[in-house]
Design a protein around this motif. Structure first.
Motif, PDB file in Angstrom:
ATOM      1  N   THR A 219     -16.058  40.160  56.443  1.00 30.23           N
ATOM      2  CA  THR A 219     -15.385  41.005  57.517  1.00 30.23           C
ATOM      3  C   THR A 219     -16.615  40.363  58.385  1.00 30.23           C
ATOM      4  O   THR A 219     -17.907  40.671  58.225  1.00 30.23           O
ATOM      5  N   PHE A 220     -16.166  40.327  60.245  1.00 30.09           N
ATOM      6  CA  PHE A 220     -17.244  40.638  61.499  1.00 30.09           C
ATOM      7  C   PHE A 220     -16.441  40.887  62.406  1.00 30.09           C
ATOM      8  O   PHE A 220     -15.051  40.834  62.433  1.00 30.09           O
ATOM      9  N   GLU A 221     -16.651  41.415  63.034  1.00 30.77           N
ATOM     10  CA  GLU A 221     -16.421  41.982  63.897  1.00 30.77           C
ATOM     11  C   GLU A 221     -17.158  42.756  65.590  1.00 30.77           C
ATOM     12  O   GLU A 221     -18.534  43.013  64.781  1.00 30.77           O
ATOM     13  N   GLY A 222     -16.959  42.341  66.711  1.00 27.48           N
ATOM     14  CA  GLY A 222     -17.538  42.681  67.885  1.00 27.48           C
ATOM     15  C   GLY A 222     -16.913  43.306  69.309  1.00 27.48           C
ATOM     16  O   GLY A 222     -15.681  42.029  69.195  1.00 27.48           O
ATOM     17  N   PRO A 223     -17.559  43.237  70.365  1.00 28.45           N
ATOM     18  CA  PRO A 223     -16.680  43.359  71.555  1.00 28.45           C
ATOM     19  C   PRO A 223     -16.172  41.488  71.173  1.00 28.45           C
ATOM     20  O   PRO A 223     -16.352  40.556  71.937  1.00 28.45           O
ATOM     21  N   GLY A 224     -14.302  41.572  71.580  1.00 31.87           N
ATOM     22  CA  GLY A 224     -13.967  40.342  71.713  1.00 31.87           C
ATOM     23  C   GLY A 224     -13.779  39.504  70.792  1.00 31.87           C
ATOM     24  O   GLY A 224     -13.776  37.970  71.235  1.00 31.87           O
ATOM     25  N   LEU A 225     -14.363  39.337  69.066  1.00 33.13           N
ATOM     26  CA  LEU A 225     -14.279  38.872  68.242  1.00 33.13           C
ATOM     27  C   LEU A 225     -14.237  39.677  66.840  1.00 33.13           C
ATOM     28  O   LEU A 225     -15.306  40.766  66.754  1.00 33.13           O
ATOM     29  N   LYS A 226     -13.700  39.269  66.379  1.00 33.86           N
ATOM     30  CA  LYS A 226     -13.185  39.382  65.045  1.00 33.86           C
ATOM     31  C   LYS A 226     -12.705  38.557  64.102  1.00 33.86           C
ATOM     32  O   LYS A 226     -11.702  38.008  64.014  1.00 33.86           O
ATOM     33  N   GLY A 227     -12.915  39.299  62.735  1.00 38.03           N
ATOM     34  CA  GLY A 227     -12.618  38.062  61.671  1.00 38.03           C
ATOM     35  C   GLY A 227     -12.924  38.664  60.552  1.00 38.03           C
ATOM     36  O   GLY A 227     -13.334  39.540  59.853  1.00 38.03           O
ATOM     37  N   THR A 228     -12.481  37.390  59.329  1.00 36.79           N
ATOM     38  CA  THR A 228     -12.919  36.731  57.759  1.00 36.79           C
ATOM     39  C   THR A 228     -14.304  35.963  57.541  1.00 36.79           C
ATOM     40  O   THR A 228     -13.985  34.620  58.241  1.00 36.79           O
ATOM     41  N   ALA A 229     -14.738  35.727  56.481  1.00 34.88           N
ATOM     42  CA  ALA A 229     -15.189  35.172  56.686  1.00 34.88           C
ATOM     43  C   ALA A 229     -14.880  34.263  54.852  1.00 34.88           C
ATOM     44  O   ALA A 229     -14.604  34.886  54.230  1.00 34.88           O
ATOM     45  N   LEU A 230     -14.499  32.599  55.518  1.00 36.79           N
ATOM     46  CA  LEU A 230     -14.129  32.334  54.421  1.00 36.79           C
ATOM     47  C   LEU A 230     -14.454  32.179  53.326  1.00 36.79           C
ATOM     48  O   LEU A 230     -15.652  32.468  52.786  1.00 36.79           O
ATOM     49  N   PRO A 231     -13.975  32.326  52.184  1.00 33.28           N
ATOM     50  CA  PRO A 231     -14.877  32.269  50.316  1.00 33.28           C
ATOM     51  C   PRO A 231     -15.128  30.889  50.215  1.00 33.28           C
ATOM     52  O   PRO A 231     -16.092  30.861  49.601  1.00 33.28           O
ATOM     53  N   SER A 232     -15.158  30.071  50.711  1.00 33.47           N
ATOM     54  CA  SER A 232     -15.527  28.837  50.069  1.00 33.47           C
ATOM     55  C   SER A 232     -15.630  27.814  51.428  1.00 33.47           C
ATOM     56  O   SER A 232     -14.526  27.450  51.697  1.00 33.47           O
ATOM     57  N   PRO A 233     -16.578  26.754  51.376  1.00 34.33           N
ATOM     58  CA  PRO A 233     -18.118  26.810  50.712  1.00 34.33           C
ATOM     59  C   PRO A 233     -18.568  28.125  51.410  1.00 34.33           C
ATOM     60  O   PRO A 233     -18.549  28.180  53.071  1.00 34.33           O
ATOM     61  N   GLY A 234     -19.354  28.544  51.199  1.00 32.00           N
ATOM     62  CA  GLY A 234     -20.339  29.248  51.469  1.00 32.00           C
ATOM     63  C   GLY A 234     -21.246  30.164  50.669  1.00 32.00           C
ATOM     64  O   GLY A 234     -20.444  30.131  49.542  1.00 32.00           O
TER      65      GLY A 234
END
Length: 153
Positions: free
Chosen positions: A39-54
């Motif tokens: 996951t990621f989050e900050g002022p005005g920005l939020k979401g998930t890290a996709l599982p593949s590829p990474g």
């Protein structure tokens, strides 16, 4: 020279359940860590890290340092994709690095962990990320890394 000012952009947490050890080569010991989400989050920005590829193509050098080479795709909660890549360095006293390698939760003030992320996106809302320089500090938890990422103003 003027003082460098920064602004917090996001905190990212990546799930890294498996690390493949490729063994020692001419440049050090190569390991590849698979990013399976996060996951990621900050002022005005939020979401998930996709599982593949990474993943993270790690190089452990003879002096005890870890060199990171990471690529991951982020998906904002409004559906936009952001490609994130970063290089970085992690090092510290041998006993601290051994504890990290064993998967222990180690006080981040006992080791150095810094990254230089770059972002790329086609989303107009986040276009500013294509033209900004970022820095980050990291800490390694048993389930994966956590980064506080700042843009340089």
């Amino acid at each position: 020279m003027s003082e460098v000012k920064t602004e917090h952009v996001l905190t990212a947490r990546f799930d890294v359940p498996q690390i493949r050890d490729l063994g020692s080569g001419p440049f050090g010991t190569r390991r590849i860590a698979t990013v399976t989400g996060g996951t990621f989050e900050g002022p005005g920005l939020k979401g998930t890290a996709l599982p593949s590829p990474g993943g993270d193509w790690l190089m452990f050098t003879a002096d005890g340092a870890t060199h990171l080479d990471v690529r991951v795709t982020l998906k904002t909660e409004d559906g936009d994709l952001i490609y994130m890549t970063y290089g970085g360095r992690r090092h510290g006293p041998p006993e601290v690095m051994a504890a990290l390698a064993a998967g222990e939760d180690v006080d981040p003030s006992t080791y150095y962990f810094r990254i230089a992320p770059k972002f790329e996106t086609a989303a107009e809302k986040y276009d500013w990320m294509n033209h900004t320089v970022f820095i980050g500090t990291g800490r390694r938890l048993p389930e994966g890394p956590v980064y506080d990422i700042h843009r340089i103003l």
